[in-house]
Design an enzyme around this catalytic site. Structure first.
Site: not given
Length: 329
Positions: A10, A35, A53, A73, A115, A148, A187, A207
């Site tokens: 990733g 990728r 993946l 990733a 995460s 996740k 984000s 958060f």
């Protein structure tokens, strides 16, 4: 300087691009498993291997001669898929492919980016969360959150059942901080949306925030510390913030954009009602307006980690978006 090779999956993403830069600065040789190799930063010190993946192809090549793996990733679409298996299957199976290839190649340690979604999205009455907590995958949660949880659970089960490599997991909250290229993450895209006036109304939702540079620093510490083997670490900065508070911070930092940031915060009841017809608000409704207390004590204690203040992170994100020309005047 070191001759150790680190594989980064990733590497085109927000965390991945910072990971590559930090590892090169630290003197490591870096191989990226991606990728789209053409999107990787051009540097003679970087090797690139094309992988997916969802495929076994090239993973043996990717880990050949590697001492450590940083596995970032995982699918992260901007809109929820019609079938949640589009997220869950590649997240889980991709992680298992990485671990299997690493085991076969004798990789010493895999540092996996999970995460906070795998930690704190099953609401607890006291609102306090640490590494002992797990989100219930059977709960009413969004597909990304479920992916996740499932992927991290699968990783721990795999290492328990099959042995090495050593596994350490990092569980970041919302990852902000400066961009190294114009590719905007979910984000950092939120900050962009705020500064372009795209979200005048926001849900009341609190958060955790963490700086991408601190996430990478935690990965590096987790890679090198003997005490990190078999452990998970939450990556979070200061106290939880909200969309509205983030907007206020941006307005203070960039007053010329103050009229663009969110001016109205929905009540908890308004969020719950709107979530009935708006899937994008489902996550906020599920958290029930709770202000979580998310602990980073373990990362500080075990690894000596010290994150930046949240305000610094948000403002540096905004400054980088401006510097890259991604915010219109």
């Amino acid at each position: 300087m070191t001759n150790d090779m680190v594989l980064v999956t990733g590497a085109n993403g927000h965390v991945g691009s910072h990971s590559v830069a930090r590892l090169l600065d630290e003197g490591y040789r870096v191989r990226v498993a991606v990728r789209h190799p053409e999107q990787v930063r051009a540097d003679s010190r970087i090797e690139a291997v094309t992988v997916d993946l969802s495929s076994d192809a090239n993973w043996d090549k990717a880990v050949d001669g590697v001492r450590y793996v940083w596995h970032h990733a995982s699918p992260f679409p901007f809109t929820p898929p019609e079938n949640e298996d589009e997220l869950i299957v590649p997240a889980r199976d991709g992680t298992l492919r990485v671990l299997a290839a690493a085991r076969k190649a004798g990789v010493e340690r895999v540092v996996m980016t999970s995460s906070y979604a795998a930690v704190g999205y099953t609401v607890k009455p006291d609102g306090h969360y640490d590494e002992s907590d797990w989100t219930d995958p059977a709960g009413d949660i969004a597909p990304y959150i479920r992916s996740k949880v499932v992927a991290e659970r699968a990783a721990w089960d795999d290492v328990r059942d099959h042995g090495g490599p050593e596994l350490t997991v990092i569980n970041p909250t919302g990852i902000f901080g400066p961009l190294l290229n114009p590719r905007v993450s979910a984000s950092t895209g939120l900050v962009k949306t705020f500064l372009t006036g795209g979200m005048p109304v926001v849900p009341r939702m609190y958060f955790g925030v963490v700086d991408v540079r601190d996430v990478v620093d935690l990965h590096l510490r987790a890679m090198l510390s003997p005490a990190a083997a078999g452990e998970r670490f939450i990556a979070v900065g200061d106290a939880a913030t909200s969309f509205y508070e983030m907007g206020r911070e941006l307005a203070r930092h960039l007053p010329q954009y103050a009229d663009r940031v969110p001016a109205t915060e929905l009540t908890d009841e308004q969020v719950r009602e709107a979530a009935r017809t708006n899937p994008a608000l489902r996550e906020a409704a599920g958290l029930r307006g709770q202000i979580p207390v998310i602990s980073n004590a373990k990362a500080r204690r075990v690894l000596g980690w010290a994150p930046r203040p949240v305000g610094t992170t948000i403002n540096d994100t905004a400054d980088s978006l401006l510097a890259l020309g991604l915010i219109p005047a």
